[in-house]
Design a protein around this motif. Structure first.
Motif, short mmCIF file in Angstrom:
data_model
loop_
_atom_site.label_atom_id
_atom_site.label_comp_id
_atom_site.label_asym_id
_atom_site.label_seq_id
_atom_site.Cartn_x
_atom_site.Cartn_y
_atom_site.Cartn_z
N ARG A 38 59.34 16.69 6.01
CA ARG A 38 59.34 16.71 7.52
C ARG A 38 58.39 15.58 8.09
NH1 ARG A 38 63.80 19.26 8.20
NH2 ARG A 38 64.08 21.35 7.18
N LEU A 39 57.20 15.30 7.51
CA LEU A 39 56.17 14.34 7.88
C LEU A 39 56.78 12.94 7.79
CD1 LEU A 39 52.85 15.84 6.47
CD2 LEU A 39 53.92 15.93 8.67
N PHE A 40 57.56 12.79 6.66
CA PHE A 40 58.20 11.45 6.58
C PHE A 40 59.33 11.19 7.50
CE2 PHE A 40 61.63 8.70 4.69
CZ PHE A 40 61.10 7.61 4.49
N LYS A 41 60.02 11.98 8.01
CA LYS A 41 60.81 12.00 9.14
C LYS A 41 60.23 11.63 10.48
CE LYS A 41 64.46 14.66 6.83
NZ LYS A 41 65.30 15.78 6.83
N VAL A 42 59.18 12.39 10.65
CA VAL A 42 58.44 12.34 11.73
C VAL A 42 57.77 10.83 12.01
CG1 VAL A 42 56.19 12.82 13.14
CG2 VAL A 42 57.81 14.57 12.24
N SER A 43 57.24 10.45 10.57
CA SER A 43 56.60 9.12 10.75
C SER A 43 57.42 7.93 11.04
CB SER A 43 55.93 8.85 9.36
OG SER A 43 54.93 9.77 9.09
N ILE A 44 58.78 8.24 10.63
CA ILE A 44 59.67 7.16 10.76
C ILE A 44 60.12 7.08 12.24
CG2 ILE A 44 62.27 6.61 10.51
CD1 ILE A 44 60.30 5.84 8.01
N ALA A 45 60.25 8.32 12.88
CA ALA A 45 60.64 8.33 14.13
C ALA A 45 59.40 7.60 15.17
CB ALA A 45 60.71 9.90 14.72
N PHE A 46 58.17 8.03 14.58
CA PHE A 46 57.04 7.47 15.34
C PHE A 46 57.01 6.02 15.40
CE2 PHE A 46 52.42 5.97 14.89
CZ PHE A 46 52.17 6.25 16.23
N ILE A 47 57.25 5.56 14.23
CA ILE A 47 57.18 4.10 13.97
C ILE A 47 58.36 3.17 14.77
CG2 ILE A 47 57.54 2.11 12.17
CD1 ILE A 47 56.33 3.99 10.05
N LEU A 48 59.60 3.92 14.87
CA LEU A 48 60.49 3.32 15.71
C LEU A 48 60.15 3.55 17.13
CD1 LEU A 48 63.91 4.80 13.58
CD2 LEU A 48 62.79 2.35 13.67
N GLY A 49 59.60 4.47 17.40
CA GLY A 49 59.18 4.90 19.01
C GLY A 49 58.19 3.78 19.20
N SER A 50 57.25 3.18 18.29
CA SER A 50 56.34 2.42 18.64
C SER A 50 56.74 1.08 18.71
CB SER A 50 55.01 2.58 17.58
OG SER A 50 54.62 3.85 17.59
N ALA A 51 57.75 0.92 18.13
CA ALA A 51 58.22 -0.74 17.87
C ALA A 51 59.26 -0.76 19.14
CB ALA A 51 59.43 -0.64 16.86
N VAL A 52 59.64 0.56 19.68
CA VAL A 52 60.12 0.10 21.08
C VAL A 52 59.44 -0.12 22.19
CG1 VAL A 52 61.86 1.11 22.66
CG2 VAL A 52 62.33 1.32 20.30
N SER A 53 58.35 0.67 22.29
CA SER A 53 57.14 0.59 23.15
C SER A 53 56.55 -0.65 23.03
CB SER A 53 56.06 1.62 22.95
OG SER A 53 56.89 2.99 22.79
N TRP A 54 56.57 -1.41 21.94
CA TRP A 54 55.71 -2.79 21.85
C TRP A 54 56.33 -3.67 22.99
CZ3 TRP A 54 51.64 -4.40 19.14
CH2 TRP A 54 51.48 -5.96 19.15
#
Length: 268
Positions: A38-54
């Motif tokens: 679960r944490l791995f999937k959350v981390s992937i979502a966070f990384i993708l969200g941060s990349a878009v926010s950049w």
């Protein structure tokens, strides 16, 4: 009388997870393995969200700085409503902080979904179907808290600046000001998530609708106290703008918990 008592006094039940195939309780290592997934999937979502926010950093930063430019004393601010840096690396750290916050918000649906999936093996079948309403409601409540914080942010900044007195001039430092804004938005959003915490406790059998009804007066008092602490202005309208929604959410939580207890009794 018996039916009413069974609705309001649901027994505390175990939420221990079981294997779907055998029905046996999962071991500690199974729990840790699932948590890691679960944490791995959350981390992937966070990384993708941060990349878009950049790529939307300038727009996000403009929204966060807008309250400074709407201050009555905006012309007296040394930086004219802009943020300042005191060291070269601070610009990078500020950008990472803002991007991480925005990425966390974008990843919130995945985070909530994974949280629900992690606890669902300990729930009844009809309770597992609440996953989509749970995620949707969480997003709506956090959004309401964030919008309310955005509305109160200019007034909050104005009051805090006025408390310093006319002999002081505001020189807004980027890291400190943005941390203040993020804390306010997250604080309001998290406060509005409290009804879901009560629903979780009800699903676990810790609280019941009857207990929540008995604590109604205390809950309204707490809502008033929290609104007085969170909103630094002495304006009663501003304080009620936070206290009334919190109180109404508590009343709505009582109704939801009551309905869940009735459905659980019918399922049993």
């Amino acid at each position: 009388m018996t039916n009413r008592r069974s609705h309001d006094q649901a027994p505390v039940r175990s939420v221990l997870k079981t294997r779907p195939s055998s029905g046996e309780a999962m071991s500690l290592w199974d729990h840790l393995d699932e948590l890691r997934s679960r944490l791995f999937k959350v981390s992937i979502a966070f990384i993708l969200g941060s990349a878009v926010s950049w790529f939307f950093y300038d727009q996000i930063l403009a929204w966060m700085v807008a309250p400074l430019r709407r201050l009555p004393e905006a012309d007296q601010i040394v930086s004219k409503g802009k943020l300042i840096f005191t060291s070269p690396p601070e610009a990078l750290f500020v950008r990472l902080k803002v991007v991480a916050f925005a990425g966390l918000v974008l990843a919130l649906p995945v985070i909530l979904w994974q949280l629900w999936r992690f606890i669902t093996p300990g729930l009844y079948k009809h309770e597992k179907r609440l996953a989509v309403p749970f995620v949707f409601t969480s997003l709506v409540l956090f959004g309401i808290g964030g919008v309310l914080a955005s509305y109160l942010l200019p007034k909050t900044v104005a009051v805090l600046v006025a408390l310093g007195g006319s002999e002081f001039v505001l020189v807004p430092r980027a890291s400190e000001y943005l941390s203040f804004v993020l804390l306010l938005v997250v604080g309001f959003g998290a406060t509005f998530e409290f009804p879901l915490v009560l629903i979780f406790l009800a699903l676990a059998g810790v609280v019941t609708a009857r207990k929540l009804r008995r604590g109604r007066k205390v809950a309204w008092v707490v809502a008033l106290v929290v609104s007085a602490i969170v909103t630094p202005t002495a304006d009663p309208v501003t304080q009620l703008a936070l206290a009334v929604p919190l109180g109404l959410l508590y009343e709505l939580t009582i109704l939801v918990v009551h309905l869940l207890q009735r459905r659980r009794t019918a399922a049993e």
